[in-house]
Enzyme design. Structure first.
Site, PDB file in Angstrom:
ATOM      1  CG  ASN A  90      27.139   6.977  40.947  1.00 28.50           C
ATOM      2  OD1 ASN A  90      28.316   7.050  40.618  1.00 28.50           O
ATOM      3  ND2 ASN A  90      26.603   5.872  41.455  1.00 28.50           N
ATOM      4  CB  SER A 115      14.703  12.585  35.861  1.00 26.43           C
ATOM      5  OG  SER A 115      13.739  11.585  35.628  1.00 26.43           O
ATOM      6  CE1 TYR A 152      17.783   9.067  37.861  1.00 27.08           C
ATOM      7  CE2 TYR A 152      15.410   9.085  37.431  1.00 27.08           C
ATOM      8  CZ  TYR A 152      16.710   9.361  37.027  1.00 27.08           C
ATOM      9  OH  TYR A 152      16.934   9.917  35.798  1.00 27.08           O
ATOM     10  CE  LYS A 156      19.090  12.464  37.495  1.00 29.56           C
ATOM     11  NZ  LYS A 156      20.345  12.910  36.880  1.00 29.56           N
TER      12      LYS A 156
END
Ligand SMILES: NC(=O)C1=CN([C@@H]2O[C@H](COP(=O)(O)OP(=O)(O)OC[C@H]3O[C@@H](n4cnc5c(N)ncnc54)[C@H](O)[C@@H]3O)[C@@H](O)[C@H]2O)C=CC1
Ligand SMILES: O=C1O[C@H](COP(=O)(O)O)[C@@H](O)[C@H](O)[C@H]1O
Length: 262
Positions: A90, A115, A152, A156
């Site tokens: 994703n 982020s 995660y 980013k």
């Protein structure tokens, strides 16, 4: 001309914060892999106007990009604890597909939702919790190397690097917004880290409006409100984009309630 603006992940929290603030300021092409009900749409758009597609779908993204002036790319897995297979698909594959389709379609600029977790490993045991407080002068300004605290955050940092590549290779204008902690109405409650990186809904909408309107080459900026308690500098967002935030978590107690007027 930057309009129409393709907004990916339009049905999520950040997308809704943007649309609630500047829904009437641009001509939008909204995209999400989930349909959006009419109460989540700007006036004048209906459910049939939303492109329901996955950002990893090359053909769908090429079609969605046609005639677009600017892209705000939010779609992805936002969970700091998200597993590798999800962020790989994703966040990394999806972001590469968006950048590639933007270049192929001749889009001028892309704002990418990065982020705080791309740099969260700077928050070492030795620095915390002091760095979350007003009397500490430790600041990150966007020029530092990524230092992700989880997979995660790695995804980013990869998105930021993809943006750098598409800027250098194809001349695409790219701004990577390292978003802090977006909440509506009040800062995160009883959470010093969250209050230091609070991004209010109205500052979020204004910041992405500036990303759509400003002229830039390649930028990494922090997306937080003008919090008195902060360890991310917002100087670059002000200088490069003309960001003028209005909110400050210091106007609320640690419990997240508005302070009494004195
Ligand atoms: N909410 C926050 O405080 C922060 C958010 N971000 C980033 O901002 C972006 C948006 O975050 P939120 O709105 O909070 O998340 P969210 O989960 O509320 O919204 C994400 C939206 O993207 C859609 N989506 C997810 N994967 C997709 C795919 N492969 N193709 C098409 N649509 C897809 C979802 O259906 C959802 O509507 C994310 O990239 C997240 O990493 C970054 C830092 C802080
Ligand atoms: O990137 C993100 O960061 C915020 C803040 O992180 P947290 O670990 O302090 O909650 C998070 O709320 C959001 O879901 C995420 O996408």
């Amino acid at each position: 001309m930057d309009d129409p603006v393709l907004l990916t992940g339009a049905g999520g929290r950040v997308g809704q914060a943007i649309l609630s603030g500047i829904g009437d300021a641009h001509e939008w092409r909204l995209l999400d892999r989930e349909p959006l009900s009419s109460d989540r749409l700007p006036v004048g758009l209906d459910e049939g106007d939303v492109v329901v597609a996955d950002v990893t779908d090359d053909a769908a993204m090429a079609e969605a990009m046609a005639g677009v002036g600017a892209v705000v790319h939010l779609a992805g897995d936002p969970r700091p604890e998200a597993p590798w297979n999800s962020v790989l698909e994703n966040n990394i594959d999806g972001t590469q597909t968006v950048f590639e389709a933007a270049v192929e379609a001749g889009v001028e600029k892309v704002a990418f939702a990065s982020s705080n977790h791309a740099v969260s490993a700077y928050e070492t045991d030795a620095r915390t919790p002091e760095m979350y407080r007003t009397d500490d002068d430790y600041h990150l300004d966007g020029s530092e190397l990524p230092r992700p605290g989880n997979l995660y955050g790695v995804s980013k940092a990869a998105g930021e690097t993809l943006g750098r590549y598409y800027h250098d290779a194809a001349g695409l204008s790219v701004v990577c917004v390292r978003i802090g902690n977006l909440t509506e109405d009040h800062p995160p409650r009883n959470y010093e880290r969250g209050q230091a990186m609070w991004l209010s809904y109205r500052d979020c909408a204004h910041l992405f409006d500036r990303c759509i309107r400003a002229n830039y080459g390649y930028e990494i900026v922090y997306g937080i409100s003008d919090n008195e308690r902060k360890y991310y500098s917002i100087d670059r967002a002000k200088e490069a984009l003309g960001y003028e935030p209005k909110d400050d978590s210091a106007e609320y107690t640690l419990a997240g309630d508005p302070r009494e007027e004195s």
